[in-house]
Design an enzyme around this catalytic site. Structure first.
Site, PDB file in Angstrom:
ATOM      1  N   HIS A 230       4.018   6.270  -5.751  1.00 30.10           N
ATOM      2  CA  HIS A 230       5.365   5.721  -5.844  1.00 30.10           C
ATOM      3  C   HIS A 230       5.449   4.697  -6.967  1.00 30.10           C
ATOM      4  O   HIS A 230       4.439   4.282  -7.560  1.00 30.10           O
ATOM      5  CB  HIS A 230       5.794   5.089  -4.508  1.00 30.10           C
TER       6      HIS A 230
ATOM      7  N   CYS B  99      -1.930   2.758  -1.542  1.00 27.66           N
ATOM      8  CA  CYS B  99      -1.075   3.706  -2.269  1.00 27.66           C
ATOM      9  C   CYS B  99      -1.371   3.687  -3.768  1.00 27.66           C
ATOM     10  O   CYS B  99      -2.094   2.825  -4.277  1.00 27.66           O
ATOM     11  CB  CYS B  99       0.391   3.375  -2.029  1.00 27.66           C
TER      12      CYS B  99
END
Length: 485
Positions: A410, A426
């Protein structure tokens, strides 16, 4: 009058090692013709077989007769040193080709054109390049199939280059193998001991072959002084056409990868491209261009005719091993992108690479979480725009969930964390990078995370990032994302 060129020794040496190469026999024969040694020439032509017949029967250079040749030569002689040069007949053109391939005489047939024509072509290329820089898809004046690229994947020694250009001419003649109006022979950039072909780095143009009305039949244009031992042509036009071809090939790869991913989950192929471009969560693709839609329809038609491999993708032995020693000397550029899109994330170098087979399409810097970032193979199971409800939230403007876990690729509102281990696991990306990646990879794309994955640590972006128009709603306002940022 210039003395006839000597036959290059490397042609003889090459034939000793490759006695069945008919193009080499033909080129050596033409050298003997230039020296007036007709007996030796006829022997070489006999070994050349159908290559000799193809070139001499006019299918390459057309059919001018001896009288026409004599008339042209007389006119050139009467014109004097400053007289205007006449168009080359088939014999002068073929001699010119041979000199380019094997002699030390700096002669370039395409230089017969006027400087005004070159200036016009350069201006046109600048206009095309400018349009391409502003519009990343659908270049004005470009039609898919008008140019095809052949990569030279082995050394550029004199004998080897001669063989490559001979193979290029044979492919241009072969209607079953060639659908394009122009073939470009180019040398791509490799890295890490030829493990990766760097797609974002412009390939070095060597020569183009195309149909010509001025040089009866076929025209060769050289862009590499070392190949022709001459003043090479301006490479601006070929560079612009190469960029257009790359753009088209990448769009086709996105379509094929999307079809493959869709079929793997649904057990059947989509009936039309719109089945893959729907509102979240059925947004396999983020959008498509008119050329992508046209390509999907061509694939569907080919499949109905039984000429397409299932899923539109198949591993290419040539693409996988062409760069290895002993592999083929030429690789059709389209065959280099025959494997589905994959994402590789190297925790050692904080790099994310988008690849197809051994072609590196993009390479971006990323932020990770050190040991908190998991390793292994995943797949993109969800694609969402503005996961925080806006484009500047914690997860940025785009997010892609990995295998239905709390890990994702992301964006971020902390760009200074890129290149560092600051996340909770992440994979963080800069805004322009994650938006381009989101547009290129379909849902279902494989993602491999590990250490020392042998991908370049350097960043390789495109000067003209690929973006596709979106006509669907890819947001998910009904969910609060709790990725391990």
């Amino acid at each position: 009058m210039e003395s006839p060129p000597e036959d290059p020794q490397y042609l003889k040496d090459y034939i000793k090692e490759h006695p069945t190469n008919k193009m080499a026999w033909y080129l050596l024969g033409r050298q003997y013709v230039a020296k007036g040694e007709i007996g030796k020439a006829n022997y070489c032509f006999a070994q050349a077989g159908e290559v000799y017949r193809a070139f001499e029967d006019g299918t390459v250079f057309g059919g001018a007769d001896e009288k026409e040749l004599e008339t042209t030569e007389e006119a050139d002689a009467s014109a004097g040193p400053k007289g205007k040069r006449k168009p080359a007949t088939w014999k002068t053109a073929i001699i010119g080709l041979l000199l380019l391939l094997g002699s030390h005489i700096p002669f370039q047939p395409d230089r017969l054109e006027s400087s005004a024509t070159e200036a016009s072509a350069a201006a046109a290329s600048e206009e095309i390049a400018g349009a391409y820089g502003q519009q990343t898809v659908g270049v004005p004046g470009y039609s898919p199939g008008s140019i095809d690229v052949i990569y030279a994947v082995s050394g550029s020694s004199g004998a080897n280059r001669t063989s490559q250009i001979g193979e290029l001419l044979q492919r241009f003649q072969n209607k079953a193998a060639n659908k394009a109006d122009m073939l470009l022979l180019a040398e791509p950039k490799w890295i890490m001991e030829r493990k990766w072909l760097l797609w974002p780095v412009p390939a070095k143009p060597i020569v183009t072959v195309e149909h010509s009305e001025t040089v009866a039949g076929t025209r060769l244009t050289y862009y590499d002084a070392g190949t022709c031992r001459c003043e090479p042509a301006n490479g601006a036009v070929s560079a612009a056409k190469y960029a257009e071809w790359q753009n088209d090939q990448l769009q086709q790869l996105i379509v094929r990868s999307s079809i493959s991913s869709y079929e793997a989950v649904n057990g059947k192929r989509p009936d039309n491209i719109d089945q893959m471009v729907r509102n979240y969560p059925d947004n396999w693709m983020s959008g498509y261009t008119p050329s992508m839609k046209a390509y999907f329809e061509r694939l569907a038609a080919d499949r109905q005719g039984g000429s397409e491999a299932p899923g539109g993708l198949s591993p290419s032995a040539a693409a996988a091993g062409a760069e290895q020693a002993g592999g083929p000397s030429l690789l059709p550029g389209a065959e280099a992108l025959q494997q589905p899109l994959r994402i590789l994330v190297d925790k050692t170098t904080h790099t994310l690479a988008l690849v197809s087979g051994n072609v590196l399409l993009r390479s971006y810097p990323v932020g990770l979480g050190g040991e908190r970032t998991p390793e292994g193979e995943f797949s993109i199971t969800e694609k969402v725009r503005n996961p925080n409800g806006r484009d500047n939230g914690t997860f940025g403007s785009r997010g892609m969930t990995l295998s239905d876990t709390l890990y994702a690729i992301h964006g971020t509102n902390q760009p200074s964390s890129i290149g560092k281990d600051k996340s909770l696991g992440c994979i963080r990306m800069l805004k322009p990078d994650v938006e381009e990646l989101f547009d290129m990879v379909p849902k279902g794309t494989k993602v491999i995370i590990g250490q020392n994955l042998l991908i370049p640590a350097e960043t390789y972006r495109s000067e003209t990032p690929l973006r596709v128009p979106s006509t669907t709603d890819e947001t998910n306002p009904n969910k609060t994302y709790k990725w391990l940022d």
